[in-house]
Write a protein that holds these residues in place. Structure first.
Motif, PDB file in Angstrom:
ATOM      1  N   SER A  31       9.380  28.523  72.118  1.00  0.00           N
ATOM      2  CA  SER A  31       9.834  29.614  73.073  1.00  0.00           C
ATOM      3  C   SER A  31       8.657  30.553  73.440  1.00  0.00           C
ATOM      4  O   SER A  31       7.342  30.564  72.731  1.00  0.00           O
ATOM      5  CB  SER A  31      10.881  30.519  72.496  1.00  0.00           C
ATOM      6  OG  SER A  31      10.425  31.089  71.197  1.00  0.00           O
ATOM      7  N   LYS A  48      13.507  30.377  76.099  1.00  0.00           N
ATOM      8  CA  LYS A  48      13.501  28.906  74.917  1.00  0.00           C
ATOM      9  C   LYS A  48      12.674  28.137  75.854  1.00  0.00           C
ATOM     10  O   LYS A  48      12.935  27.602  76.978  1.00  0.00           O
ATOM     11  CB  LYS A  48      14.556  28.673  74.538  1.00  0.00           C
ATOM     12  CG  LYS A  48      14.667  27.535  73.663  1.00  0.00           C
ATOM     13  CD  LYS A  48      16.246  27.066  73.447  1.00  0.00           C
ATOM     14  CE  LYS A  48      16.150  25.939  72.708  1.00  0.00           C
ATOM     15  NZ  LYS A  48      17.635  25.468  72.251  1.00  0.00           N
ATOM     16  N   SER A  81      15.376  30.289  70.356  1.00  0.00           N
ATOM     17  CA  SER A  81      16.380  30.835  71.107  1.00  0.00           C
ATOM     18  C   SER A  81      15.749  32.132  71.983  1.00  0.00           C
ATOM     19  O   SER A  81      14.583  32.735  71.362  1.00  0.00           O
ATOM     20  CB  SER A  81      17.606  31.420  70.399  1.00  0.00           C
ATOM     21  OG  SER A  81      17.468  32.513  69.770  1.00  0.00           O
ATOM     22  N   GLU A  82      16.393  32.503  73.114  1.00  0.00           N
ATOM     23  CA  GLU A  82      15.534  33.751  73.769  1.00  0.00           C
ATOM     24  C   GLU A  82      15.826  34.928  73.180  1.00  0.00           C
ATOM     25  O   GLU A  82      14.941  35.609  72.844  1.00  0.00           O
ATOM     26  CB  GLU A  82      16.468  33.922  75.306  1.00  0.00           C
ATOM     27  CG  GLU A  82      15.793  35.170  75.898  1.00  0.00           C
ATOM     28  CD  GLU A  82      16.567  35.324  77.298  1.00  0.00           C
ATOM     29  OE1 GLU A  82      16.571  36.324  77.755  1.00  0.00           O
ATOM     30  OE2 GLU A  82      17.197  34.356  77.631  1.00  0.00           O
TER      31      GLU A  82
END
Length: 609
Positions: A31, A48, A81-82
């Protein structure tokens, strides 16, 4: 592993930060994100996946600002993940981080009891929250960072901005690399010089526990006690051209074909017609090597395989006992250290966390001294070693190491020759071995000419799920390296064995669906290897044999193929035979359509345990 870029400049920094992250993509990540100070507020974008996905989000709604931080993340605490991507924000503070904070759980629990609400699973957000708390108490950003890092256990390189102090970035490091880039009216932080080389070649390498305070017009460095310290400014020898792919499809292919030059550079001014030249290990190196009565080689991954080859060389020619160990294992056991044992650390980056920690642990264990075999002159491993021998491979972008391995072998061959000469190896044999080593660049060039034939062989493997590699003697580590390359970039499961072990278990796996790849140089073990190959044939296994052109093997074999290679002599054959195995792995991966330069789940420089 992860990448950090930060800037305090007179111009908009987001495009510079994004370009820096792209230069660090080779390190491996899952990410990316950036944060910029704009009009007293922190603007952030994260995504991501690849840097280009984060860049697209930024370009859809760009924001100006002369102070910013950016990051590529390789997941440790929390899935990709974001929400877990950096930068992390706590109040008026944004922070990016490489490394692992070992006491983050207790720190996080204490913060939660004081009312802090976390939005991610990371250890990084804990640091941001701690710094924010210190600022709420009236401390400056630099004071808050100093107070926070004193409470941390583990490894970190961080860059921090605060909306209360526009134009300033504070960085700190312990156990993970961080450096300052010096520009004109601007300063930068980066985890790697390659992130900054398109902007400046003036670099300051931070030492352990340094805290850096940069603005557009100033650069200050402090120790953990808050007192100013001075670090030298270096001019990096990297160039932007050196990290371009050029005519090649992938960086890995380019780096495979750069090996003749890289090996020649590693040999330059170190060996001549009369042998290894004086002082290549430093002014005091020869005197220290004279005292050596044993060696412990510590490394990880590909570098570990180079150490295994060196064990064969040093024990055969110098008659000294050699132990080779994976760095992550060495650290957690009490190795016996005989008197006058030399500790050797091998690392491409010089920042490999386990190798660096093992070298620091070696100080406690009473070694005669430490020697670093490394590709990065200003790395932590090199700076902390007593002796060093640089591999001169140049930038290696592909995650799967190629030219770093052959240049490590070259440097280790020089060490083996020096030790052998000091310990009375027959002079004629010594000169013969030196001559072989001088011919290594040409021998690798000849091996590279086999690429068209190797492409044909690669087609036999693309639908296979498993492969078995065999080698004997010093070619067993070459088989290990060949299997590692295949699994790293093609995702085909591969194992390597000493060929003599075939009948002690692995033979149970051999059938028409299990390709067996054998390395068969000419030498006293050739007849033994022939017997092992017969065992494979008898079970209907497909054989791919990389054979020395001087070896007496039949040209046609059922269920397989033989590729002839001029090994250049018994001494340099491990380095030469490595090259076709690299090409085989590369072309299998290309045909399977994998991401050759950035294989899944892997990072170039592993700066965490």
């Amino acid at each position: 592993m992860c990448g950090i870029v930060a800037a305090a400049a007179q111009r908009d920094v987001a495009p510079l930060l994004i370009a820096g992250l792209k230069a660090l993509e080779y390190r491996g990540y899952d990410s990316a994100g950036l944060a910029v100070l704009e009009a007293g507020a922190i603007r952030r974008v994260r995504a991501k996946g690849k840097v280009r996905e984060m860049e697209s989000l930024y370009l859809a709604q760009p924001f100006p600002g002369g102070t910013g931080i950016a990051h590529t993340r390789w997941a440790t605490h929390g899935a990709p993940s974001e929400a877990n991507a950096h930068p992390h924000i706590a109040g008026r503070v944004a922070l990016v981080h490489n490394g692992i904070i070992e006491n983050y759980a207790s720190l996080r629990s204490d913060l939660q009891t004081r009312g802090h609400v976390f939005t991610s699973e990371t250890d990084t957000e804990v640091m941001a929250a701690l710094i924010e708390e210190q600022i709420q108490k009236g401390q400056s950003l630099r004071e808050a960072v100093l107070a926070t890092v004193r409470s941390l256990e583990g490894a970190y390189a961080i860059a921090v901005i605060s909306r209360d102090e526009p134009g300033r970035v504070v960085g700190a490091r312990r156990g993970a690399p961080l450096l300052i880039g010096v520009g004109i009216g601007e300063h930068f932080l980066g985890s790697d010089a390659q992130a900054l080389i398109q902007i400046t070649n003036k670099i300051v390498y931070l030492d352990e526990d340094d805290v850096a305070d940069i603005t557009r017009d100033s650069m200050q460095i402090f120790g953990l006690d808050g007192q100013p310290v001075v670090r030298a400014v270096h001019e990096s020898e990297l160039s932007a051209d050196a990290v371009e792919r050029g005519e090649y499809r992938h960086y890995m292919q380019k780096e495979i074909f750069e090996q003749p030059r890289a090996v020649a550079d590693t040999l330059e001014a170190r060996i001549g017609p009369h042998g290894v030249l004086p002082n290549i290990f430093g002014v005091d190196g020869e005197a220290l090597l004279q005292r050596v009565r044993g060696l412990h080689i510590i490394a990880c991954g590909t570098s570990y395989h180079a150490g295994l080859v060196a064990k064969y060389w040093i024990e055969e020619y110098a008659r000294l006992p050699v132990s080779v160990e994976v760095a992550s294992e060495y650290r957690y056991r009490e190795a016996v250290v005989p008197d006058d044992t030399l500790f050797i650390a091998i690392s491409q980056s010089g920042e490999t966390a386990d190798t660096l920690a093992a070298m620091r642990e070696s100080r406690r264990r009473g070694y005669l001294g430490t020697l670093a075999i490394c590709n990065v002159p200003e790395s932590s491993v090199v700076r902390e070693a007593d002796l060093k021998l640089m591999t001169r491979a140049g930038p290696e972008i592909g995650v799967a190491s190629t030219k770093a391995f052959t240049t490590q072998l070259t440097a280790l061959a020089l060490l083996a020759l020096q030790l052998a000469h000091q310990r009375g190896l027959d002079h004629a044999r010594y000169i013969e071995l030196c001559t072989q080593l001088q011919h290594l660049p040409r021998a690798i060039e000849n091996a590279l000419k086999l690429e068209p034939q190797i492409i044909e062989l690669a087609a036999h493997l693309i639908h296979r799920q498993h492969a078995l590699f065999l080698g004997r003697g010093a070619q067993y580590p070459v088989a290990l390296e060949g299997s590692l390359k295949l699994k790293e970039i093609s995702y085909i499961h591969a194992e390597a064995y000493p060929a003599g072990e075939l009948k002690h278990g692995p033979l149970a796996l051999v059938d028409e669906d299990m390709p067996v790849i054998a390395v068969a140089p000419n030498g006293p073990l050739l007849d033994k290897l022939k017997s092992n190959l017969q065992e494979v044939r008898a079970r209907g296994g497909e054989l791919l044999v990389f054979a020395d052109s001087a070896a007496h093997l039949e040209d046609n074999i059922a269920h397989g193929a033989i590729l002839r290679i001029d090994g250049g002599g018994d001494f340099i054959a491990p380095a030469v035979f490595t090259v076709p195995l690299q090409l085989l792995a590369y072309h299998v991966a290309v045909l399977r359509g994998t991401d050759v330069d950035q294989p899944r789940n892997l990072a170039k420089s592993v700066t965490v345990e």
